[in-house]
Design an enzyme around this catalytic site. Sequence first.
Site, PDB file in Angstrom:
ATOM      1  CB  THR A   1      -0.932  -0.002   1.228  1.00 29.24           C
ATOM      2  OG1 THR A   1      -1.661  -1.225   1.220  1.00 29.24           O
ATOM      3  CG2 THR A   1      -1.896   1.164   1.214  1.00 29.24           C
TER       4      THR A   1
ATOM      5  CG  HIS B   1      -0.866   0.522  -4.426  1.00 27.61           C
ATOM      6  ND1 HIS B   1      -0.847   0.348  -5.783  1.00 27.61           N
ATOM      7  CD2 HIS B   1      -1.264  -0.656  -3.908  1.00 27.61           C
ATOM      8  CE1 HIS B   1      -1.196  -0.884  -6.068  1.00 27.61           C
ATOM      9  NE2 HIS B   1      -1.455  -1.520  -4.943  1.00 27.61           N
TER      10      HIS B   1
END
Length: 340
Positions: free
Chosen positions: A41, A44
């Site tokens: 994450t 990302h």
Amino acid sequence: MKNTATRYTGNKTFDVIDAASPSPGKGEVRIKVAYCGVCGTDVHIFHGMMDQRVSMPLTIGHEMSGVVDAVGPEVDGFKVGEKVVVRPLDDRGAKPSDKGFNHVAAALKFIGIDSPGAMQQYWNVPAFTLHKLPADTDMQLAALVEPLAVACHDVRLSGIKPGEYAVVLGGGPIGMLVAMRAKHAGAKVLISETNATRCQLAKELGFEVVNPINEDLVDYVSKATDGGLADVVFEVAGVQPTIDVMTEVAGIRGRIVLVAIHGQPRPVNLFKFFWKELQLIGARVYEPEDYDDAIQLVADKSLPLNALITSVAPLTSIQSVFEQIDQNPDGMKVLLDCQA
Ligand SMILES: NC(=O)c1ccc[n+]([C@@H]2O[C@H](COP(=O)([O-])OP(=O)(O)OC[C@H]3O[C@@H](n4cnc5c(N)ncnc54)[C@H](O)[C@@H]3O)[C@@H](O)[C@H]2O)c1
Ligand SMILES: [Zn+2]
């Protein structure tokens, strides 16, 4: 007090600043962060894929270990010097309509994405997010408690029993942790993974491994189970080919646990759900008991977690750390040393 903090500022860039570390407010504890792992994450976010959600500049990071450095007003039960990890879920907006499942509450905020995270020297967090660690816990391994708690949740929701056959689709950090937790629960575990280096690591960790590029996964599992196929399938890759194969490789009454985050709707072979009476189980983050489970496994050194730590780098080298992660799809977990 001086606090070296990193901040995502957009456009694949972090800066490193000397911020002041405020005293912990009411109900808060200041943590001296030991290590913070880089999660998919976080990558990302670095890629700008969450710029709509992240208010820049923002200190990110949620896979951490640390020590209590100061205790704010109205906090009971914590002492300076205690080792802790943070369960980074802010569920203060939970409502009765969430039915007590606060870890998936509609208004849940994820600390380190929706509010400042751990990639800094000192971090103020609400005391209710803390879990204590035994005094002799290895702090690098403790930084894996958060992703391991994901795996503990997934395996718990699968209801796996000793002797059952589990197939883990995707041998990234989360898939490997799911595989380790399922094996610890007594399951026979096969990992399906397309990256050759990750296949090799999974073999070294003692797992049966199939690379579906070279070998037919369903044939392999069918032979290994006398045609019975998998009792439990964990979808931890997040791609259409694993969605396609999950309903093939599951046997009668097989349970499929969906761990991966699919950013778009996917075609799924629903006929197979009817034909084999399959079950699909969604799994998102963790509940407090999954943290307790993960902490126990780390403290007991029950799992070969060290093998998942690819490298440890100083906090201040965050920019090159994220750039190198982009260049190296073989790597598993990179930890930032937040006091170096
Ligand atoms: N449910 C949750 O709360 C939760 C928490 C953390 C992460 N996740 C999700 O879990 C997933 C895995 O996380 P990760 O950090 O391990 O990611 P990752 O990208 O490192 O791992 C995915 C793995 O799947 C492999 N793969 C790709 N195509 C494949 C195929 N056809 N067959 C077999 N393997 C294939 C990749 O080579 C890679 O090793 C991600 O989607 C992530 O967003 C979910
Ligand atoms: Zn994470």
